[in-house]
Design a protein around this motif. Structure first.
Motif, PDB file in Angstrom:
ATOM      1  N   GLY A   1     -16.666  -7.607  -1.743  1.00  0.00           N
ATOM      2  CA  GLY A   1     -16.834  -6.438  -2.592  1.00  0.00           C
ATOM      3  C   GLY A   1     -17.815  -5.426  -2.048  1.00  0.00           C
ATOM      4  N   ARG A   2     -18.065  -5.437  -0.737  1.00  0.00           N
ATOM      5  CA  ARG A   2     -18.982  -4.501  -0.104  1.00  0.00           C
ATOM      6  C   ARG A   2     -18.176  -3.364   0.539  1.00  0.00           C
ATOM      7  N   PHE A   3     -18.422  -2.115   0.099  1.00  0.00           N
ATOM      8  CA  PHE A   3     -17.720  -0.952   0.647  1.00  0.00           C
ATOM      9  C   PHE A   3     -18.654  -0.194   1.584  1.00  0.00           C
ATOM     10  N   ARG A   4     -18.106   0.192   2.741  1.00  0.00           N
ATOM     11  CA  ARG A   4     -18.876   0.972   3.700  1.00  0.00           C
ATOM     12  C   ARG A   4     -17.976   2.047   4.304  1.00  0.00           C
ATOM     13  N   SER A   5     -18.576   3.236   4.536  1.00  0.00           N
ATOM     14  CA  SER A   5     -17.825   4.358   5.082  1.00  0.00           C
ATOM     15  C   SER A   5     -18.640   5.051   6.161  1.00  0.00           C
ATOM     16  N   SER A   6     -17.948   5.693   7.094  1.00  0.00           N
ATOM     17  CA  SER A   6     -18.626   6.396   8.184  1.00  0.00           C
ATOM     18  C   SER A   6     -19.455   7.573   7.688  1.00  0.00           C
ATOM     19  N   ASP A   7     -19.190   8.075   6.495  1.00  0.00           N
ATOM     20  CA  ASP A   7     -19.999   9.179   5.944  1.00  0.00           C
ATOM     21  C   ASP A   7     -21.180   8.653   5.127  1.00  0.00           C
ATOM     22  N   ASN A   8     -21.431   7.339   5.233  1.00  0.00           N
ATOM     23  CA  ASN A   8     -22.573   6.682   4.595  1.00  0.00           C
ATOM     24  C   ASN A   8     -22.379   6.460   3.097  1.00  0.00           C
ATOM     25  N   LEU A   9     -21.148   6.494   2.620  1.00  0.00           N
ATOM     26  CA  LEU A   9     -20.884   6.087   1.248  1.00  0.00           C
ATOM     27  C   LEU A   9     -20.923   4.561   1.196  1.00  0.00           C
ATOM     28  N   LYS A  10     -21.815   4.017   0.365  1.00  0.00           N
ATOM     29  CA  LYS A  10     -22.000   2.570   0.276  1.00  0.00           C
ATOM     30  C   LYS A  10     -22.040   2.155  -1.185  1.00  0.00           C
ATOM     31  N   PHE A  11     -21.370   1.061  -1.487  1.00  0.00           N
ATOM     32  CA  PHE A  11     -21.519   0.464  -2.809  1.00  0.00           C
ATOM     33  C   PHE A  11     -21.038  -0.982  -2.754  1.00  0.00           C
ATOM     34  N   ASN A  12     -21.486  -1.773  -3.725  1.00  0.00           N
ATOM     35  CA  ASN A  12     -21.068  -3.164  -3.874  1.00  0.00           C
ATOM     36  C   ASN A  12     -20.466  -3.362  -5.255  1.00  0.00           C
ATOM     37  N   ALA A  13     -19.531  -4.293  -5.343  1.00  0.00           N
ATOM     38  CA  ALA A  13     -18.993  -4.667  -6.652  1.00  0.00           C
ATOM     39  C   ALA A  13     -20.111  -5.268  -7.493  1.00  0.00           C
ATOM     40  N   SER A  14     -20.043  -5.060  -8.794  1.00  0.00           N
ATOM     41  CA  SER A  14     -21.082  -5.604  -9.675  1.00  0.00           C
ATOM     42  C   SER A  14     -21.079  -7.134  -9.663  1.00  0.00           C
ATOM     43  N   ASN A  15     -19.943  -7.749  -9.325  1.00  0.00           N
ATOM     44  CA  ASN A  15     -19.867  -9.214  -9.191  1.00  0.00           C
ATOM     45  C   ASN A  15     -19.768  -9.601  -7.715  1.00  0.00           C
ATOM     46  N   PHE A  16     -20.567  -8.938  -6.909  1.00  0.00           N
ATOM     47  CA  PHE A  16     -20.540  -9.092  -5.451  1.00  0.00           C
ATOM     48  C   PHE A  16     -20.548 -10.566  -5.047  1.00  0.00           C
ATOM     49  N   GLY A  17     -19.665 -10.909  -4.121  1.00  0.00           N
ATOM     50  CA  GLY A  17     -19.605 -12.264  -3.606  1.00  0.00           C
ATOM     51  C   GLY A  17     -18.171 -12.736  -3.429  1.00  0.00           C
ATOM     52  N   VAL A  18     -18.028 -13.847  -2.714  1.00  0.00           N
ATOM     53  CA  VAL A  18     -16.706 -14.417  -2.467  1.00  0.00           C
ATOM     54  C   VAL A  18     -16.179 -15.031  -3.758  1.00  0.00           C
ATOM     55  N   GLY A  19     -14.900 -14.838  -4.010  1.00  0.00           N
ATOM     56  CA  GLY A  19     -14.306 -15.430  -5.209  1.00  0.00           C
ATOM     57  C   GLY A  19     -13.127 -14.639  -5.720  1.00  0.00           C
TER      58      GLY A  19
END
Length: 615
Positions: free
Chosen positions: A234-252
């Motif tokens: 749930g980790r999002f990364r972009s070349s323009d530096n947009l970053k966010f994680n899912a609120s329930n971050f983790g494998v599953g």
């Protein structure tokens, strides 16, 4: 014996059902050359090795199908990709065929090619659906010559790349799978944007470009690689530096990033037990009602309590299934130097149409000057006037991006023929046609025709009686609830909180339907100036908010605008005061039903004023 037989029958039926279901969901692991999937065979579909994804014909309308990929175990088969979303095929004789040349082709009943991969290979090729949800054409040397990940529709899956030449495009509406008007893509400045690309105009609405630049949000336009993705954690990364994680971050949980039909980008996580999706991220600072183009020309968005598109009085919704087509007038508006005296404006309080200003007439302009300037300008479809004391006037050449918020200190004025306008005591009223098609809303929506019926003392009396009956019925329910809650207090000691909740319901039924967002603003985000705050305080602040409006002689701001001001102001004030008495914090001080009737009949106005003064 009968019970035993019934048990055996149910067990056998269950076993047969499971066996039948397992047969249906078997699917094929691959599609080989000169073999096909038929739209008429429910068992003709591909399935990924771990059975997470399936791919086959998905019904999108009456006798209309699209070749799609969906989550196998989600409720109602959540679609993540479509080959022919804008060109559905027939429910009979349509098929997907892998030709010997290596071209994957979708044909309609008449044999017409509706979609194809346009691939060619001298070696043998097969079609596979991977565990990632990626549909691929693979040669016998394991080279991928085509993949669905390169052609997304409205959804991005984990590990799927969004690059300079790929775009997420929303659906047209809820359950309408045609391509919509919202896009998520890299712009020419290497920045990911949410874009409204409508039939008439195109504009970026996220990130905001009005007051803050992309640098304000920690973004950068200097990386020209233009690549974005998110992983299974749930980790999002972009070349323009947009970053966010899912609120329930983790494998599953299984995840998908989707550009919804309302123009909002949302990250969803799947609850494996229920097959339902939970929103685990969406952009901050994006108000649904402020998404551009959402309600189309003339339409405006308001919370009721969910986002709902409405039309100004005298207009009707063009397409009940498609918000973006907006509203159309029920009249012909003729504008020239000889007809300006036949024109007027329908007023919509707490309202703005964002953008498309003819010009800004400047600060300190009186309302009459602003109104007259738009009235004589045939290019002006309406104007927005600010009530913040600065005298800002915004004449509009196009009425788009309309939104109504309780705390918005602006009033929109839509140009219409004079006979459309409803006047009462010199005021031009807010009259809207609600676009929510629930049964409750249909009953209060404006009727057809361009003229205005009713009016006069009968209309006032009818409007007041409707309000009175509604309130008295609500009050009777409240009194019964109070009795029941009294016992609840003895048993659980929670009567105070519940009675306050019911007090809020009285206000919501009798007055304007406040949305959660409006309550949040009106109560300063439910904040208490002294003390620890808490759930009870939400409703206390609402009551204080209404009392303040009485003192400011601004009751019209808390009354449902759909009543069209068809009531007596004096009787309205009485009704509001009685309502406030009925939501007092102390249940013992609230009037009995008989007293409510006496107060509303006008026989005890002094008692009303005295009690209200005590509050």
């Amino acid at each position: 014996m009968e019970l035993l037989l019934l048990t055996l029958f149910l067990t056998l039926f269950s076993a047969l059902s499971v066996s039948s279901t397992q047969t249906i969901v078997q699917g094929f692991p691959t599609l080989t050359p000169q073999t096909s999937l038929s739209v008429e065979k429910e068992t003709d579909f591909l399935i990924s090795p771990n059975r997470t994804f399936s791919s086959g014909f998905y019904k999108v309308g009456t006798n209309a199908f699209c070749f799609s990929i969906w989550f196998t175990n989600s409720l109602n088969k959540t679609v993540v990709w479509m080959a022919n979303r804008d060109r559905p095929v027939n429910g009979k004789q349509s098929q997907l065929t892998l030709r010997k040349s290596g071209n994957l082709v979708l044909t309609d009943a008449g044999g017409s090619v509706m979609w194809a991969t346009d691939t060619f290979s001298q070696g043998q090729v097969e079609v596979r659906l991977l565990d990632t949800g990626n549909l691929v054409l693979v040669t016998n040397s394991e080279n991928v010559i085509w993949q669905s990940f390169d052609y997304p529709t409205d959804t991005l899956l984990p590990t799927q790349l969004l690059v300079r030449n790929t775009t997420l495009v929303s659906m047209r509406g809820r359950g309408a799978y045609l391509s919509g008007y919202y896009k998520f893509k890299f712009d020419d400045n290497n920045v990911l944007n949410l874009i409204y690309d409508g039939p008439m105009i195109s504009s970026i609405y996220w990130p905001s470009t009005l007051r803050e630049t992309v640098f304000y949000f920690g973004r950068t336009p200097y990386n020209s690689s233009r690549v974005a993705f998110f992983n299974e954690r749930g980790r999002f990364r972009s070349s323009d530096n947009l970053k966010f994680n899912a609120s329930n971050f983790g494998v599953g949980p299984k995840r998908r990033l989707m550009l919804d039909y309302d123009g909002i980008l949302r990250l969803y996580s799947l609850d494996g037990a229920t097959g339902l999706w939970e929103v685990t991220w969406q952009p901050g600072g994006v108000d649904v009602c402020k998404v551009q183009g959402l309600c189309g020309p003339y339409g405006f968005c308001r919370y009721n309590p969910l986002p709902t598109c409405s039309c100004p009085y005298g207009f009707y919704r063009i397409d009940l299934s498609d918000w973006s087509k907006g509203c159309s007038p029920r009249f012909n508006l003729t504008c020239n130097s000889t007809t300006t005296n036949q024109l007027d404006f329908v007023m919509i309080p707490n309202m703005d149409y964002y953008g498309y200003d003819l010009n800004t007439y400047g600060l300190g302009l009186s309302f009459e000057s602003c109104r007259n300037a738009c009235l004589i300008d045939c290019k002006c479809q309406g104007f927005v006037y600010s009530l913040d004391g600065k005298g800002e006037c915004f004449p509009k050449r196009t009425l788009l991006n309309g939104f109504q918020m309780l705390d918005l200190s602006r009033v929109a004025h839509v140009k219409v023929p004079r006979d459309i306008v409803i006047s009462h005591k010199g005021k031009v009223l807010n009259t809207t046609s609600d676009l929510n098609c629930s049964a409750a809303e249909v009953m209060v929506s404006s009727g057809g025709g361009s003229g205005i019926s009713g009016g006069g003392e009968d209309t006032k009396r009818n409007g007041f009686m409707k309000l009175l009956i509604s309130f008295v019925g609500s009050a009777a329910i409240i009194e019964m609830v109070c009795i029941g809650l009294g016992w609840w207090f003895v048993l659980r000691k929670h009567v105070h909180e519940e009675l306050v909740n019911m007090g809020y319901i009285v206000l919501a039924l009798g007055f304007k339907r406040f949305t959660y967002a409006e309550l949040k603003r009106a109560t300063l985000n439910f904040k208490q100036e002294i003390g620890k705050g808490g759930e009870e305080n939400e409703y206390n602040r609402l009551v204080q908010f209404v009392r303040q409006k009485i003192k400011q002689d601004m009751l019209v701001e808390v009354i449902d605008p759909r009543l069209n001001h068809a009531y007596s102001d004096g009787k309205l004030e009485t009704l509001v005061k009685v309502a406030l008495m009925c939501v007092g914090e102390d249940c013992d001080t609230r009037p009995a039903m008989s007293k409510v009737v006496e107060l509303l009949s006008g026989d005890d106005e002094k008692n009303i004023d005295d009690k209200e003064g005590d509050n």
